[in-house]
Design an enzyme around this catalytic site. Sequence first.
Site, PDB file in Angstrom:
ATOM      1  NE  ARG A 100      -4.036  -1.931   0.188  1.00 53.37           N
ATOM      2  CZ  ARG A 100      -3.954  -3.093  -0.429  1.00 53.37           C
ATOM      3  NH1 ARG A 100      -2.859  -3.386  -1.122  1.00 53.37           N
ATOM      4  NH2 ARG A 100      -4.935  -3.951  -0.369  1.00 53.37           N
ATOM      5  CD  GLU A 134      -3.769   1.995  -6.433  1.00 55.88           C
ATOM      6  OE1 GLU A 134      -4.652   1.101  -6.484  1.00 55.88           O
ATOM      7  OE2 GLU A 134      -2.610   1.770  -6.041  1.00 55.88           O
ATOM      8  CG  HIS A 173      -2.877  -1.845  -6.980  1.00 56.28           C
ATOM      9  ND1 HIS A 173      -3.571  -1.168  -6.011  1.00 56.28           N
ATOM     10  CD2 HIS A 173      -2.505  -3.021  -6.403  1.00 56.28           C
ATOM     11  CE1 HIS A 173      -3.622  -1.894  -4.910  1.00 56.28           C
ATOM     12  NE2 HIS A 173      -2.982  -3.029  -5.129  1.00 56.28           N
TER      13      HIS A 173
END
Length: 293
Positions: free
Chosen positions: A236, A265, A285
């Site tokens: 994270r 995001e 991601h």
Amino acid sequence: MKIAILDDYFDTLRTLPCFQKLKGHEVTVWNDHVQDTDALAARLKDTECLVLIRERTTIQAALLDRLPRLKLISQRSVYPHIDIEACTRLGVIVSSSQHIGTPSYAAAELTWALILAAARQLPQQMAALKAGKWQIGVGMTLREKTLGIFGYGRIGATVAGYGKAFGMNVMAWAREESLARARADGYATAGSKAEFFETCDVISLHMRLVPATRHIVKTEDLTRMRPQAMLVNTSRAPLIEPGALAAALRAGRPGYAAVDVFEDEPMRDPDFPLLRFEQVVATPHIGYVTREE
């Protein structure tokens, strides 16, 4: 049952065998990403079951209060993006497979791919070759280097195993309970956080984002890293103090970084500071998503 599936960017779920389990239900799959509450409320007003792909969309009380027919939210893994108190108040069941005892191999494998890519400058070499250039630099061998695992959970332990297989020396830093597991697995543990950052050639972060771990990696930690060291984050982004990694890279310690996670995001800004560094390998991601997981 009316089922809505959010954030299936590439319309992948329809191609998986598990999708057949929804046969007979009214299923709507959304391929774009929307976070606006009004837009989501309009899309989901008749939804009875909401299927989420991990943490791509935040589901909070302001939205839940506008979904009177919602009975179930289904997803995989942790759920900090879901307002559990609001779900409880409204009688909405949250079903999330925690895959107990099994790490996210997808995340561990992507972590190792990023380490290799950054160590050997693979994206940069590929871009140069496509531009008509032949070799632009010399990479780093991982064997006999020290791999630092910050957070020795299921994924961290798996990445440590990859490092061992590549002939790296593995050192862990974590809570005492986790350090005990690392020692039991035959790995070294640092005597302090400062020693950990000063010693390791590659440091990979493997922690959940909770209040105790938010901004756990600080500017002073990064400045202790060697000029040729690498910081890897597939967990994270807020584990690191805002702006600290970009500032540290500008200062030359560490010299390299590989990241798969961002503060906001989806991140579509090509001028985002980390993306401006030639010595950074970044992916959008994708660590926790594969066809199998």
